[in-house]
Structure formats: structure tokens, C-alpha cells
Design an enzyme around this catalytic site. Sequence first.
Site, short mmCIF file in Angstrom:
data_model
loop_
_atom_site.label_atom_id
_atom_site.label_comp_id
_atom_site.label_asym_id
_atom_site.label_seq_id
_atom_site.Cartn_x
_atom_site.Cartn_y
_atom_site.Cartn_z
N ASP A 140 30.22 53.02 38.79
CA ASP A 140 30.76 52.33 37.62
C ASP A 140 30.38 53.03 36.32
OD1 ASP A 140 32.30 50.41 38.73
OD2 ASP A 140 31.10 48.70 38.10
N ASP A 447 26.09 37.49 44.17
CA ASP A 447 25.72 37.55 45.58
C ASP A 447 25.38 36.17 46.12
OD1 ASP A 447 23.49 37.38 43.94
OD2 ASP A 447 22.77 39.39 44.43
#
Length: 732
Positions: A140, A447
Site C-alpha cells: 500500500d 480483523d
Amino acid sequence: MVEKSHAPLFETKPAKNLFVFRSYALSVFAGIIFVFCYRVRHLQEPNTVARWAWLGAFLSELWFAFYWFVTVVVRWNPVHRRTFKDRLSQRYEKVLPGIDIFVCTADPVIEPPTMVINTVLSIMAYNYPPDKISVYLSDDGCSDLTFYAMLEASRFSKKWLPFCRKFDVEPRSPEAYFKNTVRSPDDSLKRQEWLSMKNLYEDMKQRIEAMAELGHVPNDIREQHKGFLEWDTVSSRRDHQTILQILIDGTDPTVVDDGGQPLPTLVYLAREKRPQYHHNFKAGAMNALIRVSSRISNAPIILNVDCDMYSNNSDSVRDALCFFLDEENGHDIAYVQYPQNFDKLTENDLYSSSLGLINHVEFPGLDGNGGPMYIGTGCFHRRDALSGRKYTLEVKTDSLKRERHDQRRDSAPVLEETCKTLADSAYEENTDWGKEMGLNYGCTVEDVLTGLSMQCRGWRSVYFKSERAGFLGVAPTTLLQSLVQHKRWSGGDFQITLSRHCPFVYGHGKIPLKLQFCYCNYLLWAANSLPSLYYVTVPTLCLLRGISLFPKVSSLWGLPFMYVVTATMLYSAGEFMWTCRSTLRGWWNDQRMGLYRRTTSHLFGFLDNILGLLGVAKSTFVITEKVSGNDVSKRYEQELMEFGTPSPMFTVLTTIALINVSCLVGTMLRLVMHGQAVDQLAMQIGWCGSLIYINLPLYNGLFFREDEGRMPASVMYRSAIFALLAFALAWV
């Protein structure tokens, strides 16, 4: 067809010696009842000035009792898992499923390329058929430096993988292996090969670090691979097209290592980013990898690891498959979560980075109550579950038998072009990605939310702690790094609590009630900050004014208070040293860090959520720094706390420390001068003294240290002003 056997591939055993914990819990529960009886009976006795302080203490104790009950639920029924890899090999060796492995990085400065490729090489070298492994790196940061490091790693892997197989290397991260294995083998031939491999690695590492120091890739290097041409049109790391390069095509029979064995597929991906689209941080990167990998390899099992979390156990993938491929109990398992362990911890774990109680006590408890949370790294997923599929009775182990990636029809160059659209910024518009498919968006702990969603779709999860740690990461080496990391965790967890995904609402009727309570152990970290902050300030301020909030030591009502505190501390110390194999000083460091996190990390996480609800601020994903300077590392190894950077968190800690020491000194002077009875204030004096003792490293950083890690003077001045304001408010 594989001949099925009734012999399980894993077994589950309840934890032993639960009688001790349950006896302790029941006795403390009885003590808590007596404490509340005292509070209710004496609530009207204090004068008007003290009544509010009493009420605050009572409400704080009610919260502590509720949170203590939650922790008891978590620990009441822990289980432990054991796998049988020999049975797995006997039944499935010829038809083992493919594994897609995702590694995510976002910043080449905070997460150096050498660290990233060590993680990549460690998982490429798994003790598993290499033609069934596909490794994907999501960058990223869109850094050509990271791409260059990956290119170097792809070449080095041709020699590293045969070396690992020949010498049965553990761990299979080159940096960790050569650092831990100081001496070369005694055999002269092995020694020569060992030294040659070490020199190859050091040369590669030096080239990568030299390139990182230079800050760009020179033209002569760029000409070596067509992938560098992509950076000619990159505007910035936040505005660029998709870059997808298959560095190693594992389906090509001519691509082999120096031992003649196939190489794993290795893919580099920098998904498209445009200013007008939200990229959703790590969750967005993971979802792009899910889509791209579905076209290239489409393995039924996905492992995701952080770029600093290298594989420490080459058999981890086989251990995980023992759960997924078990004929009787594996068909409904969505993910297998490994503990988050860390490397290079100090002897007494200065910043309590080992997560000892979470790994050894709490997560086995979650496993026994319905399944552990997904913690974002070191986790093996069933692709169907992660992609949004609901569990039904029709789901069987046959779902793991996908078309092997070496049977795909398209060539690597074709796939590089056709798969780019799957990582476009606009691809997810008006789709269920980030909602019902892939990792969930809208939360800084995507998550945890994703794991909860999978469990609510009918899947279950298991926790597996192997004898040799499966993964090792980089532990924070400064106090601020640790506090910032826990701020993101606690703030994100509390964000889930305040949303429609609160386990008691979203999980109602979908997951067991005891598992809903288990989630609260973490989702209420932020809320725990307010009563904790009250209890470390108000009783000591009341002490300065001679206001007693606790019974006399000589009174029978004092016994339940003293028993609850003493029993809890003694059990906590014993549990920590026994289960975590730690020291008494390590336990005390854990207590200190628990206090610091509750009064800073969790407090700021709480405030972030409140400001977010009011529309004042938005939550952001903060990457924890993975590198530190030499002086910082040296102080860390000496177990000296690092305070060198001004921070609002340090201001809070210093203010509390100054209030406590000033109140204790003022109280002792008043007792000496006026001869007031100590009996009535003894418990508060003891409490204030314990807070001062636990803060000794902070006082050392404030008043005595001369190194760069001392507390900044600006923090000291601000904290003194806030402490004076607190004294003024207390007297008013």
C-alpha cells in the site's frame, strides 16, 4: 477419493487444575458481595462533600465487578488443541490443498523492505509442496524500493529454499536464522555451505539497504525488470494505477530452485489508489488480494500475516490443515488463529509485549466458549468463509478441493493485465465487498469485526498454540509505540461496541451468550478507562483532605476489601509466572503497563469514539513503527523505559504520578503535625503508596535520568499545571 479414517486429525482437551481458579473466583465473588454490602450500608454516612466521592468509588467498583465477571467467564472453560500431522500426511499428502499467503505492508520507512522480504522468504520456505504455495505481497506504499527488494528475494529464494530443506532450518527467516545461529556447523562441508549462504544473504541485505538509503532505484537497476516501468506513471503513493507483477510463476515447469524443485508463486500487488476513493486501509488491501488471488491461484486456504510477523515454524501450515481437513469436526471451521508472539523481548518484558495472559489463558478460554477472535495476523482462513459464504450443512471438506493453480489456462503476462481491474479503486462500488464479502470496513480493528461476522454466519474458529511458536513479530521498543498500538486496538474494539455489530445485538441467537461476554473482555477496554482513571486520582485527592473512602483497618468491614485485593494480586502473580513462564518482575511490569494502558491508550481510544459519534473527528489507521535507533534499542535492552518524545499520553501519566506523590507527602506531613489517627486512612495510604511504587520508572525519568530517554521538560511543566488544577478542584 481419499480413504477416510475415523482417527481424528486433532484433539481437544480441557485445561487442567481448574479447581484452583474456580475456588479463587468463588471466594473473591463472596468478598465482592461484602464490599457492596458495606458501600450500600454506609452510603449515607459521609458528609455532603465526601458523598459524591463515595458514590464515584461505588460506581467504579460496580464496573470493576462486572468486568471481573467477564474475565471469569473467559477463563472458566479453557481448552487446548493437539494436532496429528502424521495422520494428515498418511491420508492427504497426495491431495493437499493449495495455500494462498497474503503479506501486507504500507510504508517502506516504518516497515523496511529487508524486514518485509524476511517474512516473505520464511513463508515461501514452508515444509509444504512448493507448487501448492502462492505468496502475495500487498504494497500500500506503492514503493519501487519494496518492489526491488521483492525482486532480490525472488532470486535469493532459489538458493534459500534448498538450503532450508537440506539443513532443516528453523526459523526460515534468513535474518532470524543467522542471528540466532551464531556458530557455523562443525562439519567442514556444511560450514562452507552455511557461510556461503550467510554471505549471499548479507550481500543481498546490503544492496537493499543501500537502495533504501539512496531513496530511489537507479536506472541501470530499473532496466533489469519490466515492472519498474509502472512507476513512470505513478503520481504519488495515494494516486496511482494498479501495479501487478508475477515475479515467480510457480506453474511454469522450467522455474525451479537450485535443487531442482518447483518454486512457490510470488506476486507483487500495489492496488490502485485515487484521491476520490476511500482505500479502507488494510481491509481494502486484503479484499483486493482475495479477488486477485482467486484468478491466479484460487487456493481454498488463505493465510494472512503482517509484514513484520515472520514464520517461526515451518510446519504451521500442516498444523492448520489438521483442523480444516478433519473428516468429523473440520467442515465448519472458518479460521485457525495462532497466537501473536513477539521476538526480542527483554528478560522481564519491559512493555508487556508478550501478551502472555491473552495467549496462554484468555484465548484458550475463548476457544472453549465458542472460538477465538480473528486478530489480523497469523491466521489461516477458509476462502469460502472469508469471502462471505454462510455455513450450511451442505458444506463438507470437499469444498477444499479446488482446481489447482498449476492447471490454470492463462499465462502470467495475461493474468497480470486481466487481474488489474480486480484491484481498481472503483471495483467495490455498489457491491457487498467490505460488508458481506471479505474483510469488513468502517472499523480500525477490521480483523475482530470480520471474525465476529464469520462466526455469526454459522462458522466456528479454533485457537492453536504449537510448542514452537508459529509466528514471531517485532515488539514495540518504546513506551509510546506500545501505548499507540493499544490505543488503536481499544478504540477500534469500542467502536464495535457502539455499532450495530455489538456482540449482544449482532450476535444474538447466532453465537453463544458466553462468547458474547468473552468479546466484551476486549471490546470494553476503552470503557474501562474511566473508572480506572477515577480510582487512581480521586481516592488520593480525598486522602489529602482527610476524607476516608474505605473502612478502618481495625474494622471487620476492612477484611473483604483486603481479601479481594490480596487474593487477586497473589493469584494474578502466580498465574502469570506459572502459565507465562515469567518472573515476578515481569508480572510487575505487566501490572504497570496494564495501568498505563487503561489511563492513556484506552482513555484516548474512548475519547476518539465519543468525538467520532459527535462528528468532531474520524478514526484513522495508525501503523506502529517497526524500527528504532541504536540508542533507543540499547536502553530497551537495559530495560529503561523510553519517555523521550512529548505526548499527551505522557502528560496524563505524569499528572497522575505527581498527584499521587504530592498527596502522599502532604498526608504524611499532616498526620505527623496534627497527630490524626492513621487507622481510618490506612487503606488509602496503602493504595496511594502502591501507585507511587508502580510509577518508580516514571519518577526516575522525571527527576533523575540524564539520557535522551528521560521525560521531556515540556511534559513535566504541563503536568504540574494540570496537577495544581486538580488540587484546586479537590479543595473546592
